[in-house]
Design an enzyme around this catalytic site. Structure first.
Site, short mmCIF file in Angstrom:
data_model
loop_
_atom_site.label_atom_id
_atom_site.label_comp_id
_atom_site.label_asym_id
_atom_site.label_seq_id
_atom_site.Cartn_x
_atom_site.Cartn_y
_atom_site.Cartn_z
CB CYS A 85 -20.26 11.93 23.17
SG CYS A 85 -20.28 12.46 24.90
CG HIS A 202 -16.71 8.78 23.48
ND1 HIS A 202 -16.45 9.88 22.69
CD2 HIS A 202 -17.33 9.26 24.59
CE1 HIS A 202 -16.89 10.97 23.29
NE2 HIS A 202 -17.43 10.63 24.45
CD GLU A 204 -14.79 8.70 19.81
OE1 GLU A 204 -14.86 9.65 20.62
OE2 GLU A 204 -15.77 7.97 19.54
#
Length: 224
Positions: A85, A202, A204
């Site tokens: 990002c 994302h 994560e």
């Protein structure tokens, strides 16, 4: 292995990244950008957020921080480097990867789950998947539209450096499945070395089973 997660003023996904890596038993340390990379660094992650408030352009100021010279040096040495990002924006502004990330086609901030098709499963960041596999991860950005000159895009495609494209649940790469207007639906690319990658979604945030899908774990496995 110790992954250095770089924190700039305005970073807000560093803790998410640290927890996701810990879940995979990958050692990680959050590093303040002014302190430089620790000697024991064997991987670098540039997380999401709004470094320096996204002034000038998203990632433009952070990309010129002294620590990025260290990151480029690590990248040249083949150390795994991942920008997510805002980290992807910093990576492109810092010449780790080609292209640029600009204002979404919608001209608004978008936070939603998206589907990605794996375009090249023979990289450290995608070897946990199969070619053509569809994974679901979230996006959260206002400037995530990937732009690049036609000839540079052709080079990326020819060299198999496009690793993810936005698609629908069935793997169809269409304009309707493109959340931000990215050129050719590109969501993630490699640098000159396959150890360097940036992507706007994302992984994560899709890695912990107690909060949702875990499709993003495979990307973080690239630090092993």
């Amino acid at each position: 292995m110790t992954v250095a997660i770089i924190r700039f003023g305005g970073s807000n996904c560093d803790r998410d990244a640290e927890r996701a890596l810990a879940h995979l038993d990958i050692d990680a340390e959050i590093v303040w950008h002014e302190d430089g990379l620790p000697e024991e660094t064997t991987g670098v992650m540039i997380p999401g957020g709004f470094s320096y408030g996204d002034y000038l352009r998203a990632g433009a100021m952070a990309a010129r921080a002294p620590i990025m010279d260290d990151v480029r040096e690590q990248a040249e040495a083949g150390v795994p480097v991942l920008g997510v990002c805002n980290g992807a924006q910093i990576g492109s502004e810092g010449d780790l990867t080609p292209g640029a990330f600009t204002t979404n086609r919608s001209a608004r901030f978008q936070c939603e789950p998206v589907y990605l098709r794996v375009e090249n499963a023979e990289t450290p960041w995608t070897e946990a998947y199969e070619d053509g596999e569809v994974i679901e991860v979230p996006i959260a950005h206002g400037e995530g539209r990937f732009e690049i000159a036609d000839d540079e895009l052709e080079t990326l495609v020819d060299e198999d450096r496009v690793i993810f494209r936005y698609c629908d649940a069935d793997g169809n790469v269409t304009d309707a499945a493109n959340p931000n207007g990215s050129k050719d639906n590109v969501a993630g690319v490699l640098g000159e070395h396959e150890s360097v990658a940036v992507l706007m979604p994302h992984p994560e945030r899709a890695s912990l089973p107690d909060i949702g899908p875990t499709d993003g774990q495979g990307v973080l496995e690239g630090f092993r």
